[in-house]
Design an enzyme around this catalytic site. Structure first.
Site, PDB file in Angstrom:
ATOM      1  N   PHE A 141      22.451 -12.913  68.690  1.00 58.52           N
ATOM      2  CA  PHE A 141      22.804 -14.309  68.649  1.00 58.52           C
ATOM      3  C   PHE A 141      23.272 -14.125  67.208  1.00 58.52           C
ATOM      4  O   PHE A 141      23.029 -14.066  66.018  1.00 58.52           O
ATOM      5  CB  PHE A 141      21.595 -15.339  68.546  1.00 58.52           C
ATOM      6  N   ASP A 210      13.305 -11.309  65.412  1.00 60.50           N
ATOM      7  CA  ASP A 210      13.707 -12.738  66.046  1.00 60.50           C
ATOM      8  C   ASP A 210      12.985 -12.974  67.247  1.00 60.50           C
ATOM      9  O   ASP A 210      13.376 -12.192  68.357  1.00 60.50           O
ATOM     10  CB  ASP A 210      15.380 -12.984  66.004  1.00 60.50           C
ATOM     11  N   TYR A 235      12.125 -25.006  69.533  1.00 64.84           N
ATOM     12  CA  TYR A 235      12.437 -25.981  70.562  1.00 64.84           C
ATOM     13  C   TYR A 235      12.910 -25.201  71.862  1.00 64.84           C
ATOM     14  O   TYR A 235      13.483 -25.882  72.651  1.00 64.84           O
ATOM     15  CB  TYR A 235      13.834 -26.472  70.077  1.00 64.84           C
ATOM     16  N   LYS A 236      12.856 -23.920  72.041  1.00 66.28           N
ATOM     17  CA  LYS A 236      13.047 -23.458  73.273  1.00 66.28           C
ATOM     18  C   LYS A 236      11.715 -23.282  74.167  1.00 66.28           C
ATOM     19  O   LYS A 236      11.130 -24.460  74.746  1.00 66.28           O
ATOM     20  CB  LYS A 236      13.514 -21.813  73.205  1.00 66.28           C
ATOM     21  N   ARG A 384      23.460 -18.776  83.024  1.00 67.88           N
ATOM     22  CA  ARG A 384      22.235 -18.400  82.446  1.00 67.88           C
ATOM     23  C   ARG A 384      21.093 -19.293  83.121  1.00 67.88           C
ATOM     24  O   ARG A 384      21.218 -20.543  83.188  1.00 67.88           O
ATOM     25  CB  ARG A 384      21.984 -18.810  80.948  1.00 67.88           C
TER      26      ARG A 384
HETATM   27  C1  PLP Z   1      18.256 -20.311  69.171  1.00 68.97           C
HETATM   28  C2  PLP Z   1      18.447 -18.969  68.515  1.00 68.97           C
HETATM   29  C3  PLP Z   1      18.781 -19.108  66.939  1.00 68.97           C
HETATM   30  C4  PLP Z   1      19.011 -20.484  66.598  1.00 68.97           C
HETATM   31  O1  PLP Z   1      18.954 -20.796  65.349  1.00 68.97           O
HETATM   32  P1  PLP Z   1      18.929 -22.243  64.593  1.00 68.97           P
HETATM   33  O2  PLP Z   1      19.079 -21.828  63.161  1.00 68.97           O
HETATM   34  O3  PLP Z   1      17.703 -22.807  65.046  1.00 68.97           O
HETATM   35  O4  PLP Z   1      20.342 -23.011  65.105  1.00 68.97           O
HETATM   36  C5  PLP Z   1      18.530 -18.180  66.354  1.00 68.97           C
HETATM   37  N1  PLP Z   1      18.765 -16.828  66.810  1.00 68.97           N
HETATM   38  C6  PLP Z   1      18.290 -16.657  67.765  1.00 68.97           C
HETATM   39  C7  PLP Z   1      18.235 -15.048  68.517  1.00 68.97           C
HETATM   40  C8  PLP Z   1      18.459 -17.876  68.948  1.00 68.97           C
HETATM   41  O5  PLP Z   1      18.064 -17.289  70.335  1.00 68.97           O
END
Ligand code: PLP
Length: 414
Positions: A141, A210, A235-236, A384
């Site tokens: 990501f 992560d 939040y997921k 997705r």
């Molecule tokens: C959703 C997600 C993020 C989100 O980062 P924010 O700082 O909350 O915007 C980061 N890394 C991964 C792998 C994600 O899936």
């Protein structure tokens, strides 16, 4: 509308009948089926909980109390009387069992991006002198990659982008830190956290994971697998609400050496001493920075009630059954060649989402959403579908696949 339209291009009416019956049986036997009524949902199919989890229905009243009583009436007293000050550690301990961590190692606060920064810099400092490479998941990501690159520049390290499967070969005496995602946000591929962590350790490096797409969807086993540091969002799959604070895990054995690059006053041993010299507090609170975002944080705390009494193993079993069943329905309904799953078929390599490559994915997803099937799009061509076992059922999976086939039939040859 889609409920009454049972025509499809390849599946016969009897196939549809059989799959619908199977779905009903699977839902009837689902030990997590009762969780769905805890959530505010409509009669659509919500398959985007891997991006923004649904609202647990009891949360608004709890947040109302935070605003009107805790803030409105108690005001400053709430830092103590309503437990505001200790919320980051307290809520960290609520998340801990969901990711296989003993209490005292997780603190909640800031965004995942900020926690990636803290974790990567602290990990580089733990790794020590003489190691100048930070390996980063090349398919990550993007925010993790951006932040790691800046952390590397600040600490005098070099970034080495590497596909997770190639990490063992890329490790060496120069490796300081390895930053990986347990589940790939795009494909839904589950990486081998135990095996890769062991390989990182064998090379004398520090592993940072992560967990954004794995926490709340599958057992993580942070302590069991000896993970060093980890970050994740809430939040997921954890349903903490839009922008709810993220978390940082620092294994107990590293806490004394955890040297935060953002040593704000909240991580001071005596924050209200207001001394000019910094002295870090012991424990998970060392990962704190500034004043916590209390409203969001307590929204998350309330939302976590939806997990009370839930075993992560049961979540994983349902998640795999749901994604298997969805793939089976897609296979039965969707004309051959219209979509290709980029999510691994092997359970050991699958997270809790199904990603389908599809021509014209953007318009297909728009039409799906118009018909109440809410997934999302990863450009250019990936649809997705996130399966959140607390509130998605087998009839939802069958319906989503059936409506996808209808949409594709209508756009055939377009
Ligand atoms: C959703 C997600 C993020 C989100 O980062 P924010 O700082 O909350 O915007 C980061 N890394 C991964 C792998 C994600 O899936």
């Amino acid at each position: 509308m889609s409920e009454t339209t049972t025509t499809n291009t390849t599946g016969s009416a009897t196939t549809t009948e059989a799959l619908r019956e199977r779905a009903l049986k699977l839902d009837a036997a689902d030990p997590l089926a009762d969780r769905r009524e805890l959530f505010a949902l409509d009669d659509g199919v919500y398959l985007d909980g891997n991006s923004l989890g649904a609202l647990p229905a009891h949360v608004p009243a709890r947040v109302q109390d935070v605003l009107t009583r805790q803030w409105g009436e108690l005001r400053i007293r709430s830092w103590e009387e309503s437990g505001w000050w200790t919320a980051p550690e307290r809520i960290g301990d609520r998340i801990a069992p969901l990711v296989g961590a003993a209490a005292g190692q997780i603190v909640v606060g800031d965004s995942t991006s900020v926690n990636v920064f803290k974790a990567v810099v602290a990990a580089a400092r733990i790794a020590g002198e003489g190691r100048d490479e930070i390996l980063v998941d090349a398919t990550t990501f993007p925010t993790d990659g951006y932040i790691a690159a800046s952390a590397a520049r600040l600490t005098g390290h070099r970034i080495v982008p590497v596909a997770p499967a190639d990490v063992p070969a890329a490790l060496g005496p120069r490796t300081a830190v390895v930053l990986l995602n347990q589940v790939d946000y795009r494909s839904g591929r589950l990486h081998d956290l135990p095996g890769l962590t062991a390989a990182v350790h064998a090379a004398g490096a520090v592993a940072v994971w992560d967990l954004c797409h794995s926490a709340g969807a599958l057992p993580v086993g942070l302590d069991e697998h000896g993970v060093d540091l980890a970050v994740g969002c809430t939040y997921k799959y954890l349903n903490g609400g839009p922008g709810s604070p993220a978390y940082l895990y620092v294994a107990e054995r590293h806490q004394a050496a955890f040297d935060s690059p953002l040593p704000g006053w909240n991580s001071h041993a005596d924050p209200f001493g207001m001394t000019p010299d910094y002295a870090p507090v012991d424990g998970s609170a060392r990962g704190r920075v500034g004043t916590p975002d209390i409203v969001s944080m307590l929204t998350l705390e309330a939302a976590l009630d939806a997990w009370d009494g839930v075993e992560v193993d049961a979540v994983r079993a349902k998640s795999l059954a749901l994604t298997d069943f969805f793939l089976e329905c897609v296979e039965a309904y969707v004309p051959a060649g219209r979509v290709t799953s980029v999510t691994p078929a092997a359970h050991a390599e699958r997270g809790s989402q199904v990603a389908l490559r599809c021509d014209d994915a953007e318009s297909v997803m728009r039409r799906l959403i118009e018909r109440g099937i809410v997934g999302d799009l990863r450009r250019p061509d990936v649809l997705r579908f996130g399966f959140t076992p607390l509130y998605v059922g087998f009839a939802d999976a069958e319906r989503a696949a059936r409506v996808l086939a209808e949409v594709l039939a209508e756009t055939a040859g377009a």
